[in-house]
Design a protein around this motif. Structure first.
Motif, PDB file in Angstrom:
ATOM      1  N   MET A  67      -0.035  -9.144  15.954  1.00 42.91           N
ATOM      2  CA  MET A  67       1.241  -8.698  15.408  1.00 42.91           C
ATOM      3  C   MET A  67       1.028  -7.507  14.470  1.00 42.91           C
ATOM      4  SD  MET A  67       4.398 -10.666  13.925  1.00 42.91           S
ATOM      5  CE  MET A  67       5.723  -9.836  13.158  1.00 42.91           C
ATOM      6  N   ALA A  68       0.014  -7.597  13.627  1.00 43.20           N
ATOM      7  CA  ALA A  68      -0.230  -6.526  12.660  1.00 43.20           C
ATOM      8  C   ALA A  68      -0.513  -5.194  13.353  1.00 43.20           C
ATOM      9  CB  ALA A  68      -1.390  -6.897  11.745  1.00 43.20           C
ATOM     10  N   SER A  69      -1.215  -5.247  14.477  1.00 42.99           N
ATOM     11  CA  SER A  69      -1.534  -3.995  15.171  1.00 42.99           C
ATOM     12  C   SER A  69      -0.286  -3.349  15.765  1.00 42.99           C
ATOM     13  CB  SER A  69      -2.590  -4.225  16.253  1.00 42.99           C
ATOM     14  OG  SER A  69      -2.097  -5.111  17.243  1.00 42.99           O
ATOM     15  N   ILE A  70       0.663  -4.141  16.199  1.00 40.76           N
ATOM     16  CA  ILE A  70       1.906  -3.589  16.752  1.00 40.76           C
ATOM     17  C   ILE A  70       2.751  -2.994  15.636  1.00 40.76           C
ATOM     18  CG2 ILE A  70       4.050  -4.167  17.957  1.00 40.76           C
ATOM     19  CD1 ILE A  70       2.346  -6.325  19.454  1.00 40.76           C
ATOM     20  N   VAL A  71       2.869  -3.698  14.527  1.00 40.54           N
ATOM     21  CA  VAL A  71       3.606  -3.162  13.378  1.00 40.54           C
ATOM     22  C   VAL A  71       2.979  -1.847  12.928  1.00 40.54           C
ATOM     23  CG1 VAL A  71       4.255  -3.545  10.958  1.00 40.54           C
ATOM     24  CG2 VAL A  71       4.389  -5.431  12.591  1.00 40.54           C
ATOM     25  N   ALA A  72       1.656  -1.832  12.783  1.00 45.72           N
ATOM     26  CA  ALA A  72       0.958  -0.621  12.332  1.00 45.72           C
ATOM     27  C   ALA A  72       1.090   0.512  13.337  1.00 45.72           C
ATOM     28  CB  ALA A  72      -0.518  -0.936  12.084  1.00 45.72           C
ATOM     29  N   SER A  73       1.042   0.196  14.629  1.00 44.75           N
ATOM     30  CA  SER A  73       1.179   1.235  15.657  1.00 44.75           C
ATOM     31  C   SER A  73       2.574   1.859  15.637  1.00 44.75           C
ATOM     32  CB  SER A  73       0.898   0.650  17.043  1.00 44.75           C
ATOM     33  OG  SER A  73      -0.429   0.230  17.148  1.00 44.75           O
ATOM     34  N   ALA A  74       3.609   1.013  15.560  1.00 46.23           N
ATOM     35  CA  ALA A  74       4.982   1.533  15.509  1.00 46.23           C
ATOM     36  C   ALA A  74       5.179   2.396  14.265  1.00 46.23           C
ATOM     37  CB  ALA A  74       5.986   0.375  15.529  1.00 46.23           C
ATOM     38  N   LEU A  75       4.664   1.942  13.138  1.00 48.89           N
ATOM     39  CA  LEU A  75       4.754   2.708  11.894  1.00 48.89           C
ATOM     40  C   LEU A  75       4.035   4.054  12.032  1.00 48.89           C
ATOM     41  CD1 LEU A  75       5.288   3.126   8.848  1.00 48.89           C
ATOM     42  CD2 LEU A  75       3.275   1.724   8.408  1.00 48.89           C
ATOM     43  N   ALA A  76       2.821   4.028  12.560  1.00 51.42           N
ATOM     44  CA  ALA A  76       2.035   5.265  12.692  1.00 51.42           C
ATOM     45  C   ALA A  76       2.698   6.248  13.653  1.00 51.42           C
ATOM     46  CB  ALA A  76       0.622   4.939  13.167  1.00 51.42           C
ATOM     47  N   ILE A  77       3.150   5.763  14.795  1.00 49.62           N
ATOM     48  CA  ILE A  77       3.812   6.645  15.766  1.00 49.62           C
ATOM     49  C   ILE A  77       5.034   7.288  15.135  1.00 49.62           C
ATOM     50  CG2 ILE A  77       5.117   6.673  17.931  1.00 49.62           C
ATOM     51  CD1 ILE A  77       3.119   4.463  18.908  1.00 49.62           C
ATOM     52  N   ASP A  78       5.850   6.471  14.463  1.00 51.16           N
ATOM     53  CA  ASP A  78       7.055   7.001  13.808  1.00 51.16           C
ATOM     54  C   ASP A  78       6.709   8.076  12.783  1.00 51.16           C
ATOM     55  OD1 ASP A  78       9.914   6.947  12.839  1.00 51.16           O
ATOM     56  OD2 ASP A  78       8.870   6.247  11.038  1.00 51.16           O
TER      57      ASP A  78
END
Length: 153
Positions: free
Chosen positions: A1-12
């Motif tokens: 879950m943390a990797s998806i949250v971090a990925s969405a944040l980073a992409i944005d």
């Protein structure tokens, strides 16, 4: 879950940085299609700029409220047994986190996407908003799908 949250944040955040620092220099309207433009808007209100006069006065307080909501999404995602639900919640939390970062850093959310048709125009939005809406739609879809029963072995 943390990797998806971090990925969405980073992409944005990467897309927002590219839009502000490179694509929209100087700030202007870039027509991509007859119904889609790139624009640069700093939204100090809630969704669609609502209450910008009131919330714009207290951006950190509003950012803290949104942080509590994003945290609740993450806690919910950690507690669910459904991988689909966890993914939807993580995407929503990552999008929310992207807009939270903007509020703490700039006091407003950076929007750059604009849809319109004739005299109708949708308020400007960003990729974080897309993540939040996509996650919410997926979460509703998850609630409509019954889990498969486990096979007896």
């Amino acid at each position: 879950m943390a990797s998806i949250v971090a990925s969405a944040l980073a992409i944005d955040q990467i897309v927002k940085f590219v839009m502000v620092e490179f694509v929209m220099q100087p700030p202007r309207i870039i027509e991509v299609t007859s119904f889609f433009d790139l624009v640069l808007v700093f939204n100090s209100g809630i969704s669609f700029g609502m209450f910008s006069g009131q919330i714009g006065l207290y951006p950190v307080v509003f950012a803290l409220v949104k942080t509590a909501i994003a945290t609740a999404l993450i806690v919910w995602g950690c507690m669910t047994n459904s991988r689909r639900e966890r993914l939807a919640l993580a995407v929503m939390a990552g999008g929310a986190a992207g807009n939270i970062v903007d509020r703490f850093r700039d006091g407003a959310v950076t929007d750059y996407l604009s849809l319109h048709a004739g005299a109708w125009a949708w308020p400007s939005f960003n990729l974080a908003d897309v993540f939040v809406v996509t996650g919410a739609i997926a979460l509703v879809a998850c609630s409509m799908v019954k889990p498969r029963p486990k096979a007896d072995i």
